[in-house]
Design an enzyme around this catalytic site. Structure first.
Site, PDB file in Angstrom:
ATOM      1  N   ASP A  77      49.252  35.579  50.753  1.00  0.00           N
ATOM      2  CA  ASP A  77      49.481  35.923  49.432  1.00  0.00           C
ATOM      3  C   ASP A  77      50.434  37.214  49.284  1.00  0.00           C
ATOM      4  O   ASP A  77      50.520  37.961  50.461  1.00  0.00           O
ATOM      5  CB  ASP A  77      47.920  36.471  49.280  1.00  0.00           C
ATOM      6  CG  ASP A  77      47.762  36.650  47.413  1.00  0.00           C
ATOM      7  OD1 ASP A  77      47.753  35.604  46.817  1.00  0.00           O
ATOM      8  OD2 ASP A  77      47.917  38.012  47.114  1.00  0.00           O
ATOM      9  N   GLN A  78      50.772  37.268  48.250  1.00  0.00           N
ATOM     10  CA  GLN A  78      51.899  38.390  48.100  1.00  0.00           C
ATOM     11  C   GLN A  78      51.500  39.160  46.742  1.00  0.00           C
ATOM     12  O   GLN A  78      51.177  38.663  45.462  1.00  0.00           O
ATOM     13  CB  GLN A  78      53.264  38.015  47.889  1.00  0.00           C
ATOM     14  CG  GLN A  78      54.301  39.197  47.905  1.00  0.00           C
ATOM     15  CD  GLN A  78      55.498  38.475  47.539  1.00  0.00           C
ATOM     16  OE1 GLN A  78      56.001  38.073  46.543  1.00  0.00           O
ATOM     17  NE2 GLN A  78      56.621  38.538  48.758  1.00  0.00           N
TER      18      GLN A  78
END
Length: 200
Positions: A77-78
């Site tokens: 995830d970013q």
């Protein structure tokens, strides 16, 4: 004299629907499957960007591992971190404009979290690749031209760095170059090896 145990031949599953992560993982030239994690990505009250990215990467990997317990599952995830403000995927043109206005002339830390999980072996590792990005001072026409060309509405912070997004930037600092695109391959390779996946 001791020798390393032979790697176990487990299926690798990418717990993501992101075409960017799929393309990046394919660079390691290992067979893998793709599964949608189906995780609610809503931030918790008061949750900091780094903590949010780490929690979601782990949750995505664990959700897919629950359905594929014998596999080695990758979750990632970013979150774009603007002085503690979490900027996720804009989803719409107006939100992308707002994000880029906020980031104009500022340094943003793209927090890219990675989790590798295998339920059958009890393996779990989580790591974070922080990428410091300095944005140019952006004019309104710069923003509109960029958004019309790239439509980066599925990219954290509206920053599609593998395309025209580079024209928005002054500099990038990272020890894992593909982290900004969405999957830190140096860390991914290291964690897959630790999980028993043979890469070379």
């Amino acid at each position: 004299m001791t020798s390393n145990p032979p790697p176990m031949f487990r299926t690798v599953v990418l717990g993501s629907t992101s075409v960017y992560r799929r393309e990046l993982l394919s660079r390691l030239r290992l067979p893998f499957e793709v599964a949608a994690p189906g995780v609610d990505e809503t931030p918790l009250t008061g949750e900091q960007p780094q903590a949010l990215a780490l929690r979601l990467a782990r949750a995505k990997a664990q959700a897919v591992a629950a359905r594929h317990p014998e596999a080695v599952v990758i979750g990632s995830d970013q979150v774009a971190d603007l002085a503690g403000l979490a900027l996720g995927k804009p989803g719409t043109h107006d939100r992308a404009v707002e994000q880029l206005r906020r980031m104009s002339g500022h340094t943003v830390i793209f927090q890219t979290a990675l989790a590798v999980v295998c339920q059958a072996s009890g393996f779990e590792q989580v790591d974070l690749a922080a990428v410091r990005v300095r944005f140019r001072t952006l004019h309104e026409q710069d923003i509109e031209n960029y958004l019309q060309a790239e439509q980066p509405y599925d990219c954290a912070g509206s920053a599609k760095s593998e395309g025209l997004g580079n024209a928005l930037l002054e500099s990038i600092e990272s020890d894992d170059p593909t982290a900004l695109v969405g999957l830190p391959l140096i860390r991914t390779a290291r964690m897959l090896r630790a999980a028993g996946v043979k890469l070379l």
